[in-house]
Design a protein around this motif. Structure first.
Motif, PDB file in Angstrom:
ATOM      1  N   ALA A   8       0.832  -1.213   0.000  1.00 58.01           N
ATOM      2  CA  ALA A   8       0.000   0.000   0.000  1.00 58.01           C
ATOM      3  C   ALA A   8       0.859   1.252   0.000  1.00 58.01           C
ATOM      4  CB  ALA A   8      -0.943  -0.008   1.209  1.00 58.01           C
ATOM      5  N   GLN A   9       1.946   1.189  -0.719  1.00 59.77           N
ATOM      6  CA  GLN A   9       2.816   2.348  -0.872  1.00 59.77           C
ATOM      7  C   GLN A   9       2.873   2.702  -2.364  1.00 59.77           C
ATOM      8  OE1 GLN A   9       4.124   4.056   1.776  1.00 59.77           O
ATOM      9  NE2 GLN A   9       3.044   2.628   3.114  1.00 59.77           N
ATOM     10  N   GLY A  10       3.812   3.530  -2.743  1.00 61.41           N
ATOM     11  CA  GLY A  10       3.906   4.001  -4.124  1.00 61.41           C
ATOM     12  C   GLY A  10       4.062   2.892  -5.150  1.00 61.41           C
ATOM     13  N   TYR A  11       4.831   1.873  -4.812  1.00 62.69           N
ATOM     14  CA  TYR A  11       5.042   0.739  -5.721  1.00 62.69           C
ATOM     15  C   TYR A  11       3.713   0.044  -6.033  1.00 62.69           C
ATOM     16  CZ  TYR A  11       7.945  -3.204  -7.439  1.00 62.69           C
ATOM     17  OH  TYR A  11       8.559  -4.150  -8.195  1.00 62.69           O
ATOM     18  N   ALA A  12       2.918  -0.188  -4.999  1.00 60.62           N
ATOM     19  CA  ALA A  12       1.617  -0.829  -5.162  1.00 60.62           C
ATOM     20  C   ALA A  12       0.647   0.070  -5.927  1.00 60.62           C
ATOM     21  CB  ALA A  12       1.032  -1.192  -3.799  1.00 60.62           C
ATOM     22  N   LEU A  13       0.656   1.362  -5.632  1.00 61.60           N
ATOM     23  CA  LEU A  13      -0.224   2.290  -6.342  1.00 61.60           C
ATOM     24  C   LEU A  13       0.142   2.356  -7.819  1.00 61.60           C
ATOM     25  CD1 LEU A  13      -2.546   4.316  -6.318  1.00 61.60           C
ATOM     26  CD2 LEU A  13      -0.881   6.082  -5.672  1.00 61.60           C
ATOM     27  N   ILE A  70       2.158  -9.338  -5.378  1.00 62.56           N
ATOM     28  CA  ILE A  70       2.956  -8.792  -4.289  1.00 62.56           C
ATOM     29  C   ILE A  70       3.769  -7.620  -4.840  1.00 62.56           C
ATOM     30  CG2 ILE A  70       4.688  -9.277  -2.530  1.00 62.56           C
ATOM     31  CD1 ILE A  70       3.896 -12.275  -2.816  1.00 62.56           C
ATOM     32  N   ALA A  71       3.320  -6.414  -4.522  1.00 60.94           N
ATOM     33  CA  ALA A  71       3.940  -5.186  -5.031  1.00 60.94           C
ATOM     34  C   ALA A  71       4.626  -4.453  -3.882  1.00 60.94           C
ATOM     35  CB  ALA A  71       2.902  -4.305  -5.713  1.00 60.94           C
ATOM     36  N   THR A  72       5.717  -5.052  -3.442  1.00 61.79           N
ATOM     37  CA  THR A  72       6.507  -4.517  -2.343  1.00 61.79           C
ATOM     38  C   THR A  72       7.980  -4.626  -2.732  1.00 61.79           C
ATOM     39  OG1 THR A  72       6.765  -6.672  -1.292  1.00 61.79           O
ATOM     40  CG2 THR A  72       4.826  -5.364  -0.644  1.00 61.79           C
ATOM     41  N   PRO A  73       8.879  -4.056  -1.942  1.00 62.42           N
ATOM     42  CA  PRO A  73      10.293  -4.286  -2.217  1.00 62.42           C
ATOM     43  C   PRO A  73      10.604  -5.790  -2.223  1.00 62.42           C
ATOM     44  CG  PRO A  73      10.040  -2.484  -0.668  1.00 62.42           C
ATOM     45  CD  PRO A  73       8.682  -3.101  -0.839  1.00 62.42           C
ATOM     46  N   THR A  90      -3.392 -18.904  -2.149  1.00 63.36           N
ATOM     47  CA  THR A  90      -2.474 -19.793  -2.864  1.00 63.36           C
ATOM     48  C   THR A  90      -2.090 -19.309  -4.255  1.00 63.36           C
ATOM     49  OG1 THR A  90      -4.342 -21.089  -3.672  1.00 63.36           O
ATOM     50  CG2 THR A  90      -3.297 -21.840  -1.626  1.00 63.36           C
ATOM     51  N   HIS A  91      -2.801 -18.326  -4.769  1.00 65.36           N
ATOM     52  CA  HIS A  91      -2.546 -17.861  -6.133  1.00 65.36           C
ATOM     53  C   HIS A  91      -1.937 -16.460  -6.053  1.00 65.36           C
ATOM     54  CE1 HIS A  91      -3.175 -18.253 -10.441  1.00 65.36           C
ATOM     55  NE2 HIS A  91      -3.562 -17.002 -10.446  1.00 65.36           N
ATOM     56  N   TYR A  92      -0.608 -16.391  -6.017  1.00 68.83           N
ATOM     57  CA  TYR A  92       0.072 -15.108  -5.872  1.00 68.83           C
ATOM     58  C   TYR A  92       1.320 -15.099  -6.746  1.00 68.83           C
ATOM     59  CZ  TYR A  92       2.687 -18.012  -2.626  1.00 68.83           C
ATOM     60  OH  TYR A  92       3.414 -19.029  -2.066  1.00 68.83           O
ATOM     61  N   SER A  93       1.789 -13.890  -7.016  1.00 69.61           N
ATOM     62  CA  SER A  93       3.024 -13.740  -7.788  1.00 69.61           C
ATOM     63  C   SER A  93       3.748 -12.493  -7.319  1.00 69.61           C
ATOM     64  CB  SER A  93       2.740 -13.659  -9.288  1.00 69.61           C
ATOM     65  OG  SER A  93       1.919 -12.560  -9.579  1.00 69.61           O
ATOM     66  N   ARG A  94       5.054 -12.523  -7.476  1.00 72.39           N
ATOM     67  CA  ARG A  94       5.895 -11.388  -7.094  1.00 72.39           C
ATOM     68  C   ARG A  94       5.999 -10.401  -8.245  1.00 72.39           C
ATOM     69  NH1 ARG A  94      11.300 -14.020  -4.319  1.00 72.39           N
ATOM     70  NH2 ARG A  94      10.216 -15.395  -2.850  1.00 72.39           N
ATOM     71  N   LEU A  95       5.909  -9.143  -7.923  1.00 73.11           N
ATOM     72  CA  LEU A  95       6.183  -8.096  -8.895  1.00 73.11           C
ATOM     73  C   LEU A  95       7.659  -7.735  -8.720  1.00 73.11           C
ATOM     74  CD1 LEU A  95       4.988  -6.366 -11.138  1.00 73.11           C
ATOM     75  CD2 LEU A  95       4.387  -4.669  -9.415  1.00 73.11           C
ATOM     76  N   THR A  96       8.510  -8.513  -9.388  1.00 80.46           N
ATOM     77  CA  THR A  96       9.946  -8.291  -9.301  1.00 80.46           C
ATOM     78  C   THR A  96      10.303  -7.032 -10.085  1.00 80.46           C
ATOM     79  OG1 THR A  96      10.360  -9.594 -11.282  1.00 80.46           O
ATOM     80  CG2 THR A  96      10.374 -10.775  -9.153  1.00 80.46           C
ATOM     81  N   SER A  97      11.536  -6.610  -9.966  1.00 81.72           N
ATOM     82  CA  SER A  97      11.957  -5.414 -10.700  1.00 81.72           C
ATOM     83  C   SER A  97      11.846  -5.641 -12.209  1.00 81.72           C
ATOM     84  CB  SER A  97      13.371  -5.004 -10.312  1.00 81.72           C
ATOM     85  OG  SER A  97      14.282  -6.061 -10.503  1.00 81.72           O
ATOM     86  N   GLU A  98      12.132  -6.853 -12.660  1.00 80.60           N
ATOM     87  CA  GLU A  98      11.996  -7.145 -14.092  1.00 80.60           C
ATOM     88  C   GLU A  98      10.541  -7.061 -14.537  1.00 80.60           C
ATOM     89  OE1 GLU A  98      13.766 -10.980 -14.666  1.00 80.60           O
ATOM     90  OE2 GLU A  98      15.709 -10.293 -13.923  1.00 80.60           O
ATOM     91  N   TRP A 100       8.165  -5.406 -12.986  1.00 80.36           N
ATOM     92  CA  TRP A 100       7.781  -4.011 -12.821  1.00 80.36           C
ATOM     93  C   TRP A 100       8.164  -3.211 -14.059  1.00 80.36           C
ATOM     94  CZ3 TRP A 100       5.114  -0.542 -10.037  1.00 80.36           C
ATOM     95  CH2 TRP A 100       5.476   0.800 -10.120  1.00 80.36           C
ATOM     96  N   ASN A 101       9.393  -3.404 -14.533  1.00 82.44           N
ATOM     97  CA  ASN A 101       9.855  -2.682 -15.715  1.00 82.44           C
ATOM     98  C   ASN A 101       8.991  -2.995 -16.933  1.00 82.44           C
ATOM     99  OD1 ASN A 101      11.929  -1.434 -14.316  1.00 82.44           O
ATOM    100  ND2 ASN A 101      13.437  -3.000 -14.854  1.00 82.44           N
ATOM    101  N   GLU A 102       8.641  -4.245 -17.110  1.00 75.41           N
ATOM    102  CA  GLU A 102       7.793  -4.632 -18.241  1.00 75.41           C
ATOM    103  C   GLU A 102       6.390  -4.034 -18.103  1.00 75.41           C
ATOM    104  OE1 GLU A 102       6.876  -6.142 -21.873  1.00 75.41           O
ATOM    105  OE2 GLU A 102       8.860  -6.096 -20.950  1.00 75.41           O
ATOM    106  N   LEU A 103       5.838  -4.083 -16.903  1.00 78.25           N
ATOM    107  CA  LEU A 103       4.515  -3.503 -16.658  1.00 78.25           C
ATOM    108  C   LEU A 103       4.516  -2.009 -16.949  1.00 78.25           C
ATOM    109  CD1 LEU A 103       1.600  -3.900 -15.555  1.00 78.25           C
ATOM    110  CD2 LEU A 103       2.547  -3.441 -13.271  1.00 78.25           C
ATOM    111  N   MET A 104       5.526  -1.297 -16.463  1.00 77.23           N
ATOM    112  CA  MET A 104       5.600   0.144 -16.680  1.00 77.23           C
ATOM    113  C   MET A 104       5.819   0.467 -18.161  1.00 77.23           C
ATOM    114  SD  MET A 104       4.928   1.747 -13.936  1.00 77.23           S
ATOM    115  CE  MET A 104       3.789   0.458 -13.475  1.00 77.23           C
ATOM    116  N   LYS A 105       6.595  -0.333 -18.840  1.00 81.13           N
ATOM    117  CA  LYS A 105       6.805  -0.131 -20.279  1.00 81.13           C
ATOM    118  C   LYS A 105       5.472  -0.229 -21.019  1.00 81.13           C
ATOM    119  CE  LYS A 105       9.085  -2.308 -24.230  1.00 81.13           C
ATOM    120  NZ  LYS A 105       9.947  -3.442 -24.622  1.00 81.13           N
ATOM    121  N   MET A 106       4.701  -1.273 -20.737  1.00 85.51           N
ATOM    122  CA  MET A 106       3.403  -1.454 -21.400  1.00 85.51           C
ATOM    123  C   MET A 106       2.417  -0.346 -20.996  1.00 85.51           C
ATOM    124  SD  MET A 106       4.158  -3.898 -23.286  1.00 85.51           S
ATOM    125  CE  MET A 106       2.584  -4.020 -24.076  1.00 85.51           C
ATOM    126  N   PHE A 107       2.462   0.066 -19.749  1.00 84.60           N
ATOM    127  CA  PHE A 107       1.605   1.138 -19.249  1.00 84.60           C
ATOM    128  C   PHE A 107       1.885   2.440 -20.000  1.00 84.60           C
ATOM    129  CE2 PHE A 107       1.186   4.431 -15.727  1.00 84.60           C
ATOM    130  CZ  PHE A 107      -0.188   4.555 -15.834  1.00 84.60           C
TER     131      PHE A 107
END
Length: 116
Positions: A8-13, A70-73, A90-98, A100-107
């Motif tokens: 619930a910080q900037g990364y998650a927003l 999971i959108a945290t450090p 049970t159904h979760y995934s990490r938003l790793t830096s890689e 994150w970069n792909e998501l932001m690129k597409m965004f």
């Protein structure tokens, strides 16, 4: 399948804004945190929920069918995975830096397309 964002910080927003723009049909009912602590009770007009109280409210099936990003450090993501599992998610995934970069690129590609 419902989608929630752990964090619930900037990364998650940022993740929320990108997902909302790229996948407008996805429902994101809340952000999940370990504890409210210094977090705001809402982020982007979406409620922030503590995992313990949320887990009590949801059925076993609801928890198992919810996708959690999971959108945290990255250094705290393994601990969050363990917490999610302990609460029945049970159904979760990490938003790793890689990722994150792909998501932001597409965004940003999508945002630029909307300008024209």
């Amino acid at each position: 399948m419902k989608l929630s964002i752990f964090g619930a910080q900037g990364y998650a927003l940022g993740a929320y804004e990108a997902i909302k723009t790229l996948y407008p049909t996805r429902s994101i009912p809340y952000f999940i945190v370990s504890s409210i602590g210094n977090n705001s009770p809402a982020l982007g007009n979406i409620p922030v929920r503590e995992i313990a109280s949320l887990a009590e409210e949801l059925s076993r099936e609801e928890k198992r069918s919810m996708e959690v990003i999971i959108a945290t450090p990255e250094n705290v993501q393994p601990e969050i995975e363990e917490s999610l599992e302990n609460y029945g998610f049970t159904h979760y995934s990490r938003l790793t830096s890689e990722r994150w970069n792909e998501l932001m690129k597409m965004f940003h590609i999508r945002l630029n397309q909307k300008k024209f």
